[in-house]
Design an enzyme around this catalytic site. Structure first.
Site, PDB file in Angstrom:
ATOM      1  N   ASP A  24       4.528  29.202  -2.980  1.00 23.99           N
ATOM      2  CA  ASP A  24       4.361  27.975  -3.481  1.00 23.99           C
ATOM      3  C   ASP A  24       5.389  26.988  -2.578  1.00 23.99           C
ATOM      4  O   ASP A  24       6.020  26.086  -3.137  1.00 23.99           O
ATOM      5  CB  ASP A  24       4.636  27.701  -4.842  1.00 23.99           C
ATOM      6  CG  ASP A  24       3.737  28.677  -5.762  1.00 23.99           C
ATOM      7  OD1 ASP A  24       2.574  29.146  -5.486  1.00 23.99           O
ATOM      8  OD2 ASP A  24       4.377  29.159  -6.893  1.00 23.99           O
ATOM      9  N   GLU A 180      -5.494  23.169  -8.187  1.00 27.36           N
ATOM     10  CA  GLU A 180      -3.951  23.407  -8.658  1.00 27.36           C
ATOM     11  C   GLU A 180      -3.228  22.932  -7.272  1.00 27.36           C
ATOM     12  O   GLU A 180      -4.042  22.703  -6.173  1.00 27.36           O
ATOM     13  CB  GLU A 180      -3.434  24.531  -9.177  1.00 27.36           C
ATOM     14  CG  GLU A 180      -3.740  25.722  -8.083  1.00 27.36           C
ATOM     15  CD  GLU A 180      -3.560  27.126  -8.899  1.00 27.36           C
ATOM     16  OE1 GLU A 180      -3.135  27.219  -9.885  1.00 27.36           O
ATOM     17  OE2 GLU A 180      -3.440  28.316  -7.929  1.00 27.36           O
TER      18      GLU A 180
END
Length: 505
Positions: A24, A180
């Protein structure tokens, strides 16, 4: 921790640029410097912060969340819980970091004048729902927080106050799983909304839309997804969760996560989701992502290599280096270099690595093939070395006065694989992982984990050789990668040194 992605005397750089369990990625630029943050899940300290001058060579300069007041991870916080998906931004002379603590505190915002720290205590955001929060400021100074789903709400980043109800934005392809990791940017005449979709497994991808305003409506790119390796046999898979940044020469690039599966079918990745770099061109106002590969041409700007972290840590410093991580918290009375100078002392809190409160200090495995050694004194208890994915998936060697045992925990099954008598005094324990290159059948694992002890004369005595696929995300589930480190099982144990060496060729 230094990560150098440029092999010596070649014209290529290596991907990933930050190997191992560093998922991420979020990147920002401040002048000539670049900073990058990653998710840390159940580990403490949380959110590693990296620095680079060239987007290629990165060095860890700290962890943003290094105090209990910033990071609360209760003992019942599940593995692969904790801290999700930071966004790191530089705005108005400050660094801003927004994260989600899914283990209780929700969305939190931190600031710093120096990204190496210290970072502030959190500003809580109870009015912001969802995970993967993003921050963006418009020309009027309004701060917009966009979250997975995809929803958006205006906030006061200084107080956490929200204004008005959240409103829905573009959420990718109709019916696509898990929209997302939103990131919102003003580039040229447009606001761009970059998202991930398809789930963070093999169908992961990157898509983008644009609007004249930060609140929409957004027009999707006709070439979406702009990056995905779904349905291919590309050696880099699960590509997604990206962030855009301008390089020193003004060109555009993207950092993103990906994995490197190995072995047979379905392929097992053991290092976790890693941080990759890929070039981006702009055509007709849309980003066109270049080829993502394990080896890329050296970019058109000067590279700035970083000083390497020594392979061996002799624990001579009063505090541990930032690449060392523990589970959920790190109590000073349970982990110290001050009790026995030149040694790391671990005081047991729980009986084994099956427990959430085990005293454990480790570092992310960053190479498919590596060798870890540690010298341990167990006169006052028991402890050893472990390769950990979570409480239900780990291999470890535990030394007690007079004996060493190798234990394997795979799901509900736990067994002592091997044991051997030990002479009195400190002993050197050893774990070596070796990548598998020849796939004999579909069940061939990605690597072999060999666990040994070293005799006083240096002779290596192998105790067990275990299939690495059982310590993989495809078997265990979750979002993390392997961490290799030291633990205390009973009483106090002392580590003279710990050594990590890559053996990739």
């Amino acid at each position: 921790m230094r990560v150098s992605s440029k092999p010596e005397k070649t014209n290529t750089i290596n991907n990933p640029v930050i190997p191992g369990f560093h998922p991420d990625p979020s990147v920002c630029r401040a002048g000539e410097d670049y900073y990058l943050a990653c998710s840390s899940f159940e580990y403490f300290p949380g959110v590693p912060i990296f620095h680079s001058r060239d987007l290629v060579n990165w060095a860890q300069i700290g962890n943003a969340l290094d105090r209990p007041s910033q990071l609360r991870l209760p003992l019942d916080a599940r593995s692969s819980g904790g801290i999700y998906a930071p966004t790191l931004r530089h705005h108005d002379g400050r660094f801003w970091l927004i994260v989600t603590n899914v283990s209780g505190d929700g969305n939190l915002l931190f600031t710093a004048t120096d990204p190496a720290g210290p970072w502030s205590d959190p500003v809580r955001l109870p009015g912001v729902q969802g995970i993967d929060p993003d921050l963006a400021w418009d020309e009027d100074g309004n701060c917009w927080c966009t979250t997975a789903g995809v929803g958006q709400i205006r906030i006061d980043p200084h107080t956490g106050e929200t204004f008005g109800p959240a409103h829905r934005l573009w959420s990718g392809a109709p019916g696509a799983k898990a929209p997302e990791a939103p990131h919102l940017y003003k580039i040229g005449d447009y606001w761009y909304l970059l998202i991930a979709e398809g789930g963070t497994e093999r169908c992961h991808g990157v898509s983008i839309a644009r609007s004249r305003t930060p609140t929409g409506p957004f027009e999707p790119c006709p070439s979406n997804p702009v990056l995905t390796h779904r349905g291919t046999d590309h050696p880099i898979q699960n590509t997604g969760h990206a962030d855009l940044v301008q390089a020193p020469d003004g060109t555009w690039w993207m950092v993103l996560l990906g994995v490197r599966p190995g072995g047979g079918t379905p392929g097992w990745h053991v290092l976790g989701r890693e941080t990759f770099l890929v070039p981006v061109d702009w055509v007709d106002g849309w980003p066109v992502v270049g080829e993502l590969s394990a080896s890329m041409p050296v970019p058109n700007w000067p590279l700035h290599p970083q000083a390497a972290v020594p392979a061996r840590d002799d624990f001579d410093m009063p505090a541990l280096a930032p690449h060392w991580i523990s589970l959920r918290h790190r109590l000073s009375e349970s982990c110290t270099t001050k009790e026995k100078p030149g040694w790391l002392t671990l005081q047991a809190r729980a009986g084994s690595l099956d427990d959430t409160d085990v005293t454990f200090v480790g570092r992310r495995q960053q190479h498919v093939s590596c060798r870890v050694r540690a010298r341990i004194d167990v006169e006052g208890g028991s402890g050893g070395l472990a390769v950990r994915l979570d409480e239900q998936h780990h291999y470890d060697i535990e030394a007690t006065p007079g004996e060493a045992q190798v234990r394997a925990r795979i799901g509900p099954l736990s067994t002592v694989v091997a044991s051997r008598p030990l002479p009195p005094g400190p002993v050197v324990l050893r774990i070596e992982t070796t990548g598998v290159h020849a796939v004999n059948d579909a069940r061939t694992g990605p690597d072999t984990v060999t666990i040994s002890i070293e005799e006083p004369d240096g002779t290596v005595v192998e105790l067990a050789s275990l299939d690495g696929k059982y310590l993989s995300t495809e078997v265990a589930g979750g979002f993390t990668g392997r961490v290799i480190g030291m633990f205390a099982g009973v009483g106090s144990v002392h580590f003279d040194w710990f050594e990590y060496e890559p053996i990739d060729r």
